[in-house]
Design an enzyme around this catalytic site. Structure first.
Site, PDB file in Angstrom:
ATOM      1  N   GLN A 255       7.154 -28.262  23.534  1.00 47.94           N
ATOM      2  CA  GLN A 255       6.480 -28.393  22.219  1.00 47.94           C
ATOM      3  C   GLN A 255       5.287 -27.230  22.311  1.00 47.94           C
ATOM      4  OE1 GLN A 255       6.956 -29.735  19.367  1.00 47.94           O
ATOM      5  NE2 GLN A 255       8.745 -30.625  20.023  1.00 47.94           N
ATOM      6  N   SER A 256       5.639 -25.853  22.842  1.00 46.90           N
ATOM      7  CA  SER A 256       4.360 -24.978  22.685  1.00 46.90           C
ATOM      8  C   SER A 256       4.170 -24.230  21.463  1.00 46.90           C
ATOM      9  CB  SER A 256       4.986 -23.977  23.847  1.00 46.90           C
ATOM     10  OG  SER A 256       4.402 -22.692  23.499  1.00 46.90           O
TER      11      SER A 256
END
Ligand SMILES: *Cc1c(COP(=O)(O)O)cnc(C)c1O
Length: 333
Positions: free
Chosen positions: A76-77
């Site tokens: 989920q960067s």
């Protein structure tokens, strides 16, 4: 610091972002007034702090004749999502080295969904492989592009390096204008620190301004010693790249970290953090995220409670974005 000459940048961010006071929160806490620097409004899908760094990193990539960029981060960067979308805007190819396995049986959500929409090629890697073989994974991707006649730039985690540091030198300069416009003189500028580049840039900015503002990072992973070293390295890399072209000299840097709010680890948030997020959304219509801003803001409120900040002094908190990282936590909210 007006005489600092910035290197080339590509215009990606909506700048300046607003600076807004949280007056209802102040009424609730009875503490100092917190102003939010709304870098979550630096763009819609480019939302957040990474786009400021990417303006300089991607300008350099294009100058050097790159046709592709490669970067890395968690599933989920925010940084990977911003890189994938910015690359698409500029007609560059993008490969993401992600930490974590491809979700099975569920559709991608949040940042990962946007990565795929933006057409990034994605490699999913176990934690073990990611941490022990990251350099090799980058090299293999550089080679894969080279075989197709494309030069690729490897961008480090979070875009935190000597080039990316310009993003928050610029944001610091923007803040000086904001302070003038609002006729305020806050003493503290607080940010969530995750890979260090935001704090490195702000720290450099303040050093060019006689350290009139105390730059404070609340770390959301690792610890104080790690970030003092890492931010010091980013600053030294910046100096090595640009230091001899400067007209004015910065003062000594002070790297200030408030440690103690990581909790169980990176991207792990306890009920308090969700409570902060819920409270601020209802009270001020501002949405924080559990990984960075919600964690750091919870820390800030506790530090205020414990008397860390002079009561009469306004505080600026950089809202570094992260809204897309909220959705995978729906159940805990
Ligand atoms: C990356 C990120 C941070 C941390 O910034 P660094 O420059 O990596 O320290 C803070 N907030 C959000 C929402 C982020 O995506």
């Amino acid at each position: 610091m007006d005489d600092i000459v910035f290197p080339p940048r590509v215009e990606l961010a909506q700048r300046p972002t607003p600076l807004t006071p949280l007056r209802r929160l102040q009424a609730q806490t009875g503490g100092p007034l917190i102003w939010l620097k709304r870098d979550d409004m630096s763009g819609c899908t480019l939302s957040g702090n990474k786009v400021r760094k990417l303006e300089f990193i991607l300008a350099r990539a294009i100058d050097e004749g790159c046709g592709a960029v490669i970067t890395c981060g968690g599933l989920q960067s925010n940084h990977c999502r911003a890189t994938a979308l910015a690359a698409a805007q500029l007609g560059l190819q993008c490969h993401l080295i992600l930490r974590g396995l491809q979700p099975r049986g569920t559709a991608p959500v949040g940042n990962l969904l946007l990565d795929e929409l933006a057409g990034a090629s994605i490699g999913f890697h176990s934690l073990k492989e990611y941490f022990s073989e990251r350099d090799r994974l980058f090299d293999a991707q550089v080679e894969r592009y080279r075989e197709r006649g494309i030069k690729a730039l490897a961008i480090p985690t979070g875009g935190s390096d000597g080039v990316g540091a310009w993003g928050y030198i610029g944001a610091y300069q923007e803040l000086l204008n904001d302070f003038q416009q609002h006729r305020i003189s806050p003493r503290y500028i607080v940010t969530a620190t995750g890979s260090g580049g935001t704090q490195a840039g702000l720290t450099l900015g303040a050093a060019f301004n006689q350290n009139r503002h105390e730059i404070i990072g609340i770390n959301v992973c690792d610890d104080e010693a790690y970030f003092v070293k890492k931010i010091g390295e980013d600053i030294r890399q910046w100096q090595a790249l640009y230091g001899n072209k400067l007209n004015s000299k910065p003062d000594a840097f002070s790297i200030n970290i408030i440690d103690g709010y990581v909790g169980e680890g990176y991207a792990k948030a306890g009920p308090e953090i969700f409570q902060t997020i819920r409270n601020l959304a209802r009270l001020e219509g501002v949405v924080l995220d559990p990984v960075y801003t919600g964690k750091a803001f919870t820390g800030l409120l506790k530090e205020i409670d414990s008397g860390r900040f002079a009561v009469q002094s306004d505080i600026v908190f950089i809202h570094t974005g992260g809204v897309f990282g909220l959705f995978p936590y729906a159940e805990q909210l």
